[in-house]
Design a protein around this motif. Sequence first.
Motif, PDB file in Angstrom:
ATOM      1  N   ILE B 111       0.729  -0.906  -0.151  1.00 58.17           N
ATOM      2  CA  ILE B 111      -0.294   0.353  -0.042  1.00 58.17           C
ATOM      3  C   ILE B 111       0.936   1.580  -0.024  1.00 58.17           C
ATOM      4  CG2 ILE B 111      -1.584   1.325   1.463  1.00 58.17           C
ATOM      5  CD1 ILE B 111      -2.856  -1.266   2.321  1.00 58.17           C
ATOM      6  N   SER B 113       4.187   1.186  -1.354  1.00 53.78           N
ATOM      7  CA  SER B 113       4.597   1.454  -2.796  1.00 53.78           C
ATOM      8  C   SER B 113       3.905   1.736  -3.483  1.00 53.78           C
ATOM      9  CB  SER B 113       5.165   0.043  -3.139  1.00 53.78           C
ATOM     10  OG  SER B 113       5.360  -0.559  -2.196  1.00 53.78           O
ATOM     11  N   VAL B 114       1.934   1.735  -3.438  1.00 60.85           N
ATOM     12  CA  VAL B 114       1.513   2.157  -4.663  1.00 60.85           C
ATOM     13  C   VAL B 114       1.380   3.534  -3.864  1.00 60.85           C
ATOM     14  CG1 VAL B 114      -0.665   2.067  -5.226  1.00 60.85           C
ATOM     15  CG2 VAL B 114       0.576  -0.139  -4.258  1.00 60.85           C
ATOM     16  N   GLY B 117       5.066   5.149  -3.303  1.00 58.09           N
ATOM     17  CA  GLY B 117       6.661   4.261  -4.335  1.00 58.09           C
ATOM     18  C   GLY B 117       7.563   5.222  -4.574  1.00 58.09           C
ATOM     19  N   LYS B 118       6.645   6.496  -5.748  1.00 53.82           N
ATOM     20  CA  LYS B 118       7.439   7.049  -6.615  1.00 53.82           C
ATOM     21  C   LYS B 118       8.479   8.189  -5.990  1.00 53.82           C
ATOM     22  CE  LYS B 118       3.508   7.922  -9.865  1.00 53.82           C
ATOM     23  NZ  LYS B 118       2.907   7.081  -9.086  1.00 53.82           N
ATOM     24  N   ASN B 119       8.375   7.887  -4.416  1.00 55.52           N
ATOM     25  CA  ASN B 119       9.475   9.439  -4.291  1.00 55.52           C
ATOM     26  C   ASN B 119      10.449   9.080  -2.889  1.00 55.52           C
ATOM     27  OD1 ASN B 119       8.799  11.859  -5.090  1.00 55.52           O
ATOM     28  ND2 ASN B 119       6.916  11.688  -4.241  1.00 55.52           N
ATOM     29  N   LEU B 120      11.107   9.138  -2.691  1.00 56.95           N
ATOM     30  CA  LEU B 120      12.578   8.630  -0.768  1.00 56.95           C
ATOM     31  C   LEU B 120      11.442  10.113  -0.152  1.00 56.95           C
ATOM     32  CD1 LEU B 120      14.993   7.288  -1.867  1.00 56.95           C
ATOM     33  CD2 LEU B 120      13.327   6.119  -0.822  1.00 56.95           C
ATOM     34  N   TYR B 121      11.739   9.828   0.979  1.00 53.20           N
ATOM     35  CA  TYR B 121      11.497  11.251   2.135  1.00 53.20           C
ATOM     36  C   TYR B 121      12.807  11.764   2.778  1.00 53.20           C
ATOM     37  CZ  TYR B 121       7.065  11.691   0.081  1.00 53.20           C
ATOM     38  OH  TYR B 121       5.815  11.367  -1.060  1.00 53.20           O
ATOM     39  N   TYR B 216      10.972   5.184   3.145  1.00 50.90           N
ATOM     40  CA  TYR B 216      10.556   4.025   1.832  1.00 50.90           C
ATOM     41  C   TYR B 216       9.719   2.755   2.305  1.00 50.90           C
ATOM     42  CZ  TYR B 216      15.110   1.867   3.731  1.00 50.90           C
ATOM     43  OH  TYR B 216      16.016   0.988   4.127  1.00 50.90           O
TER      44      TYR B 216
END
Lengths: 411, 293
Positions: B111, B113-114, B117-121, B216
């Motif tokens: 969940i 990732s969906v 998942g496009k970003n690292l923080y 992540y």
Amino acid sequence: MKKIIALALSVLMLTSALAGCGNETKPGGTSGAGTTQPGSQGTANLEPIKIGSIQDTSGGASLAGQPNQWGVEYAVRWINENGGINGRPVELYSRDCQNDAEVGVTNYRELVDEAGVCAIIGPPLSNPASAWVELATEDKIPIVGHFMDEVCTTDPDTGEAYPYMFLAEPSCSVQSYILAEYGMNELNVKTVATLYNTSNAYAVAHEGPFVNYVEANGGQVLARETFGWTDTDYTAQAQKIAALNPDAVLLCDYCNQMVTAYDNLRDAGYTGYILGANTMYPPFNSLVKNEIKDCYFVQNYDLSAGTIADLLDIQMKETGTDYPTSNVGFGWDACMVLFNAMKQAKDPTDGEEVRQILENNTKDVESAGGAKITIDPSTHRPTRDMGMYIASYDEDVNVDCLVYMTSDYNS
Amino acid sequence: MTFQLFISGVSLGSVYALIAVGFAIVFSILKFSNFAHGGMISACAYIGYFFLSAFETPPPFVVTVIFTTICGVLLALLVDTAAYRRIRRKQAPNIYYFLASITIAILIEQILSVFFGKNLYGYPAIFKSTTFNIGSIRFSSVDTLILVVSLVILAVLLYVINGTRIGLAIRTVAISPSTSRLMGINSDVIIIVVFAIAGALAGISGVLLGMKYSVYPSLGPSMMIKGFIASVIGGLGSLGGAIIAAIALGIVEIFLTYWIGSLSAPIVLFGIMLVFLAVRPEGISGRFAKDKV
């Protein structure tokens, strides 16, 4: 209880639907694997050309794979809006290899046997790509991608190019030669150490050539420290390197691990140069806890100008991505190389004909960064005219492309 | 250098300890390893990050921890309701808890990732410097904070379990839920309390690990193996044992990696673990989980 079960099922269905998005084709408002993206210039009534895309959109390299996939999707959208391949629309079928060679083989079989694609855009991953070498030869399916380990495009024993595998950016070796050359010539580096992930072909394929270049040019390698996928902290390796105090340390892995390695090295008291692979681009700068200083890395594009800047602008808006990433350009470039060959072919669905054009007649295809991609027939990789930027971070921790370099060095 | 490595080992061990305590508290009552803990840590790391990001001027670190701890408790109760409660009511074998916990861990990670998942923080730094020196020895600021927090958590939990009525009830349920019911203890409530404590730990761990690393989806799960090993060596279910084992694990890992490299270190490390369990299967605490909390 029934309400709870109904709620739980709704959540599961929503999750499944969202998770399934990884295999769908999104741009242009279309969805679902295998959907056509009709062009606006009379391409809709002609038989579409089916191509596949295999990227890691949910695995360990999905941070790179998702923008890569977007670049492919946008390139297909763009070509269809601009007349397609000699008037024929391109139909994209996408699969998620999850950074797993076995899944990648299954993806390949689905695309070739079930969807009937005539060419595939590959991921920036060497492990899955290596597994397709023989399959592609057998099925006569050209694969163009960003699998930078040279073993994906040439036989390491004979040096001969695999007939159907093509790379659309400088290989790991070339990138490492450029980085090492910059370090030794411009930063006056004499001694180095390396810290890299031995479980990652991308990292291994960078580290070896870097060491080779340094040793061949009179430098000294003081330490070659390693880590693996399951390691979360590299303090011991960092302290060992800090004690040796080399002039520069090469870091090689994906962004997350690069961040930890950088912080561990600086926390261990290492103050020398830190050199990195092209995964040191953003969001590296927003994740490291230490000050970014004396840090240099190779970068495929100057992200602030040209086609890549336009692509990033659209991609960040469409996907909600917070920072620019070069991978958008990778997907785009691989498509441009393939489309260029298909446009020259009498039958763009003929794998053998397209392969021969890719090999012998791919010249000066403009990359997203403005560089020209010319495929070397003997290696199936770009000729050495295509180089890399050496980049650093400025005082505001923005990427600063310092110089564009090429390298003629061969080990 | 040897003492510096020792300090680094303690620092690394403190990270493992944070995870191991979360394992141990649930195992002490329900006798299963709650792998969902890793997913909950990831979720809480995101919650903490977005909480901080919601303000123009970030709130104090303590406020973030308190908020995330509350969210962790709520998340744990949700997980218990969704995954464990029916298994408990049917008195199903522990393997079902195990399967449910792995399922929840994967579900949470996917969940995340969906949706993210496009970003690292990355959390904003709360210390001016990432390290500080005492003499010639260098200490990591975040790791030191994690170690202090782990020890405070241990002290609080030991007090709650050994010095309060709810603690007495927890110990009773740990020994025998059915007997505790005969004595007038509502074991269901006690189990919920234990899950709430584990959720609070996940909330605290999420913020601390998010500060140390990036945020992540697999942040928590990536730490679970070492945390699980520490809780096993410590004596499954023993809080003190888990922390001692976690710190020992960190120290041994650092020295082995330094001396023989990261490729060979796990071979020796897991070899030591096998020998240790063969010699002392009850772990450092010296008592099997069924006899104690």
